[in-house]
Design a protein around this motif. Structure first.
Motif, PDB file in Angstrom:
ATOM      1  N   VAL A  97       0.836  -1.211   0.000  1.00 54.36           N
ATOM      2  CA  VAL A  97       0.000   0.000   0.000  1.00 54.36           C
ATOM      3  C   VAL A  97       0.872   1.264   0.000  1.00 54.36           C
ATOM      4  N   ALA A  98       2.185   1.079  -0.132  1.00 54.83           N
ATOM      5  CA  ALA A  98       3.103   2.226  -0.017  1.00 54.83           C
ATOM      6  C   ALA A  98       2.947   3.195  -1.186  1.00 54.83           C
ATOM      7  N   ALA A  99       2.747   4.451  -0.862  1.00 51.51           N
ATOM      8  CA  ALA A  99       2.550   5.472  -1.896  1.00 51.51           C
ATOM      9  C   ALA A  99       3.797   5.604  -2.761  1.00 51.51           C
ATOM     10  N   GLY A 100       3.580   5.641  -4.058  1.00 56.93           N
ATOM     11  CA  GLY A 100       4.657   5.956  -4.990  1.00 56.93           C
ATOM     12  C   GLY A 100       5.542   4.787  -5.397  1.00 56.93           C
ATOM     13  N   ILE A 101       5.450   3.667  -4.684  1.00 54.74           N
ATOM     14  CA  ILE A 101       6.412   2.592  -4.922  1.00 54.74           C
ATOM     15  C   ILE A 101       5.873   1.613  -5.972  1.00 54.74           C
ATOM     16  N   SER A 102       6.612   1.491  -7.074  1.00 53.32           N
ATOM     17  CA  SER A 102       6.129   0.677  -8.191  1.00 53.32           C
ATOM     18  C   SER A 102       6.325  -0.810  -7.923  1.00 53.32           C
ATOM     19  N   THR A 103       5.556  -1.619  -8.658  1.00 51.90           N
ATOM     20  CA  THR A 103       5.735  -3.075  -8.526  1.00 51.90           C
ATOM     21  C   THR A 103       7.131  -3.464  -9.026  1.00 51.90           C
ATOM     22  N   ALA A 104       7.664  -2.720  -9.998  1.00 49.96           N
ATOM     23  CA  ALA A 104       9.012  -3.042 -10.503  1.00 49.96           C
ATOM     24  C   ALA A 104      10.057  -2.829  -9.399  1.00 49.96           C
ATOM     25  N   SER A 105       9.910  -1.742  -8.632  1.00 47.18           N
ATOM     26  CA  SER A 105      10.857  -1.504  -7.524  1.00 47.18           C
ATOM     27  C   SER A 105      10.727  -2.601  -6.476  1.00 47.18           C
ATOM     28  N   LEU A 106       9.487  -2.977  -6.189  1.00 47.42           N
ATOM     29  CA  LEU A 106       9.279  -4.020  -5.167  1.00 47.42           C
ATOM     30  C   LEU A 106       9.920  -5.325  -5.640  1.00 47.42           C
ATOM     31  N   ILE A 117       0.961  -6.792  -6.166  1.00 54.13           N
ATOM     32  CA  ILE A 117      -0.113  -5.813  -6.390  1.00 54.13           C
ATOM     33  C   ILE A 117       0.191  -4.543  -5.614  1.00 54.13           C
ATOM     34  N   ARG A 118       0.066  -3.444  -6.325  1.00 51.88           N
ATOM     35  CA  ARG A 118       0.213  -2.132  -5.683  1.00 51.88           C
ATOM     36  C   ARG A 118      -1.187  -1.600  -5.425  1.00 51.88           C
ATOM     37  N   GLY A 128     -14.741   1.616   6.670  1.00 55.80           N
ATOM     38  CA  GLY A 128     -15.273   0.785   5.584  1.00 55.80           C
ATOM     39  C   GLY A 128     -15.650   1.565   4.335  1.00 55.80           C
ATOM     40  N   LYS A 129     -15.057   2.760   4.153  1.00 58.45           N
ATOM     41  CA  LYS A 129     -15.468   3.604   3.011  1.00 58.45           C
ATOM     42  C   LYS A 129     -14.274   4.022   2.144  1.00 58.45           C
ATOM     43  N   SER A 130     -13.239   3.213   2.131  1.00 58.16           N
ATOM     44  CA  SER A 130     -12.084   3.572   1.303  1.00 58.16           C
ATOM     45  C   SER A 130     -12.447   3.554  -0.177  1.00 58.16           C
ATOM     46  N   ALA A 131     -11.770   4.426  -0.929  1.00 60.13           N
ATOM     47  CA  ALA A 131     -11.774   4.308  -2.387  1.00 60.13           C
ATOM     48  C   ALA A 131     -10.387   3.770  -2.714  1.00 60.13           C
ATOM     49  N   THR A 132     -10.314   2.526  -3.186  1.00 60.95           N
ATOM     50  CA  THR A 132      -9.005   1.896  -3.405  1.00 60.95           C
ATOM     51  C   THR A 132      -8.806   1.576  -4.875  1.00 60.95           C
ATOM     52  N   ALA A 133      -7.608   1.890  -5.373  1.00 61.60           N
ATOM     53  CA  ALA A 133      -7.242   1.440  -6.724  1.00 61.60           C
ATOM     54  C   ALA A 133      -6.142   0.392  -6.588  1.00 61.60           C
ATOM     55  N   LEU A 134      -6.200  -0.608  -7.471  1.00 59.83           N
ATOM     56  CA  LEU A 134      -5.246  -1.717  -7.436  1.00 59.83           C
ATOM     57  C   LEU A 134      -4.620  -1.863  -8.819  1.00 59.83           C
ATOM     58  N   SER A 135      -3.346  -2.247  -8.845  1.00 59.27           N
ATOM     59  CA  SER A 135      -2.729  -2.578 -10.131  1.00 59.27           C
ATOM     60  C   SER A 135      -1.669  -3.628  -9.852  1.00 59.27           C
ATOM     61  N   GLY A 136      -1.279  -4.365 -10.883  1.00 59.52           N
ATOM     62  CA  GLY A 136      -0.361  -5.465 -10.578  1.00 59.52           C
ATOM     63  C   GLY A 136       0.706  -5.659 -11.629  1.00 59.52           C
ATOM     64  N   ASN A 137       1.698  -6.490 -11.304  1.00 62.20           N
ATOM     65  CA  ASN A 137       2.758  -6.778 -12.273  1.00 62.20           C
ATOM     66  C   ASN A 137       2.341  -7.938 -13.185  1.00 62.20           C
ATOM     67  N   GLU A 138       3.282  -8.355 -14.021  1.00 62.34           N
ATOM     68  CA  GLU A 138       2.934  -9.344 -15.056  1.00 62.34           C
ATOM     69  C   GLU A 138       2.653 -10.731 -14.492  1.00 62.34           C
ATOM     70  N   THR A 161      -6.847  -1.135 -11.940  1.00 62.29           N
ATOM     71  CA  THR A 161      -6.487  -0.213 -13.018  1.00 62.29           C
ATOM     72  C   THR A 161      -5.051  -0.473 -13.485  1.00 62.29           C
ATOM     73  N   ASP A 162      -4.579   0.343 -14.447  1.00 63.38           N
ATOM     74  CA  ASP A 162      -3.198   0.184 -14.920  1.00 63.38           C
ATOM     75  C   ASP A 162      -2.245   0.871 -13.964  1.00 63.38           C
ATOM     76  N   GLU A 163      -1.046   0.319 -13.876  1.00 62.64           N
ATOM     77  CA  GLU A 163      -0.111   0.892 -12.905  1.00 62.64           C
ATOM     78  C   GLU A 163       0.263   2.331 -13.249  1.00 62.64           C
ATOM     79  N   ASN A 164       0.201   2.684 -14.541  1.00 66.03           N
ATOM     80  CA  ASN A 164       0.574   4.066 -14.873  1.00 66.03           C
ATOM     81  C   ASN A 164      -0.447   5.100 -14.361  1.00 66.03           C
ATOM     82  N   GLN A 165      -1.539   4.617 -13.781  1.00 65.69           N
ATOM     83  CA  GLN A 165      -2.546   5.523 -13.203  1.00 65.69           C
ATOM     84  C   GLN A 165      -2.325   5.730 -11.695  1.00 65.69           C
ATOM     85  N   MET A 166      -1.408   4.954 -11.124  1.00 68.98           N
ATOM     86  CA  MET A 166      -1.395   4.885  -9.659  1.00 68.98           C
ATOM     87  C   MET A 166      -0.891   6.156  -8.968  1.00 68.98           C
ATOM     88  N   ASP A 167       0.041   6.880  -9.598  1.00 69.83           N
ATOM     89  CA  ASP A 167       0.484   8.133  -8.960  1.00 69.83           C
ATOM     90  C   ASP A 167      -0.679   9.131  -8.942  1.00 69.83           C
TER      91      ASP A 167
END
Ligand SMILES: NC(=O)c1ccc[n+]([C@@H]2O[C@H](COP(=O)([O-])OP(=O)(O)OC[C@H]3O[C@@H](n4cnc5c(N)ncnc54)[C@H](O)[C@@H]3O)[C@@H](O)[C@H]2O)c1
Length: 282
Positions: A97-106, A117-118, A128-138, A161-167
């Motif tokens: 859930v770390a802000a800014g950290i890409s799946t490639a870095s992880l 998954i980021r 119980g009211k979070s708005a969460t976006a998820l994206s993942g590696n290959e 969503t796509d990882e390029n949307q996560m920032d």
């Protein structure tokens, strides 16, 4: 859910997810393991409140874990994962859930070809009211996406969503609650200045926000149409909104979200630089 889940980091985001897992989908608390850097009283409290297993022993904590959730601050991700990496394996789903950290870095820290998954929730997860976006590696498969959606679904709504949307997501909805609180703070200050009783003002402000959010959520009208319905020609709203426009509040908000988005991307770059230099500390 009957899967073993291990949390690296036991702060506010971890707690919100734990409460969602235990209270909303009936995960067995004995399947949820948590560690923290130094705050034993926090681990004790989580154990008491939710029945989860606090642990300082990485091998036991990660043995048989199907999901490992990294919930430390971005600056601590490298140290936390470096400590954990030899106990990770390809049968695990890693979620950060770390802000800014890409799946490639992880992936470059753990040096393993596993699904990562980021996630970007927000603090409304606590109710119980979070708005969460998820994206993942290959390496992420449909079952991993489903599992992540199920986990974050316990604390609100989750979209993939796509990882390029996560920032951008981080700048918009990750930080978003703070923008709304800022607005509330300003409304509270103004209520004082116009002579309202603070307790009345508080109730009126909160209900106004809940009502407006519900209108946007349930109505098929655009926010602009809804705003125009409040705004009588020559009336109070028109006079008030004119000040917001003159003071550039709309532009300030747009710049605010852009700047937060840029900061998310910078934080990712900062971690990549630390990884390439092998720096584990802050
Ligand atoms: N708070 C938010 O609004 C928010 C929203 C979305 C995502 N996030 C992300 O969630 C993550 C956690 O944020 P938070 O607000 O819960 O922070 P927090 O400070 O409440 O919790 C982080 C915890 O990690 C622990 N920790 C630090 N280093 C560790 C290590 N090496 N091993 C194990 N534990 C360690 C700390 O002791 C602390 O308890 C951050 O990466 C943040 O970017 C936060």
């Amino acid at each position: 859910m009957d899967k073993k889940i291990a949390f690296l980091g036991a702060g506010s985001m971890a707690e919100a997810l734990i409460s969602g897992l235990v209270a909303r989908i009936g995960s067995r608390p004995a399947n949820i393991w948590v560690n923290n850097r130094s705050n034993d009283s926090q681990l004790e409290r989580l154990q008491k409140e939710y029945g989860v297993i606090p642990s300082r022993d990485m091998p036991s904590m990660l043995k048989g874990a199907e999901v490992v959730i990294i919930a430390v601050k971005p600056k601590d991700v490298l140290a936390a994962l470096t400590q954990a990496k030899e106990h990770l394996n390809k049968d695990m789903l890693l979620i950060s859930v770390a802000a800014g950290i890409s799946t490639a870095s992880l992936k470059s820290i753990i040096d393993l070809d596993i699904p990562i998954i980021r996630a970007m929730p927000n603090t409304s997860a606590a109710v119980g009211k979070s708005a969460t976006a998820l994206s993942g590696n290959e390496f992420v498969k449909d079952k991993d996406k489903q599992l992540a959606k199920e986990i974050f679904g316990t604390v609100g709504m989750a979209v993939y969503t796509d990882e390029n949307q996560m920032d951008a997501v981080t700048g918009l909805s990750g930080s978003g609650p703070a923008y709304i609180y800022y607005l509330i703070e300003a409304m509270q200050l103004s209520a004082e200045q116009i002579g309202l009783k603070p307790e009345d003002a508080q109730k009126l402000i909160i209900q106004t926000l809940i009502g407006a959010a519900e209108m946007v959520h349930t109505s098929d009208k655009t926010p602009l149409t809804l705003r125009m319905e409040v705004t009588s020609p020559g009336g109070t709203t028109e006079a008030g909104i004119r000040v917001l426009e003159e003071k550039g509040v709309r532009d300030a908000l747009i710049e605010c979200i852009q700047t937060a988005t840029n900061r998310s991307s910078e934080m990712g770059i900062e971690l990549s630089q630390k990884i390439s230099k092998g720096i584990l500390s802050n």
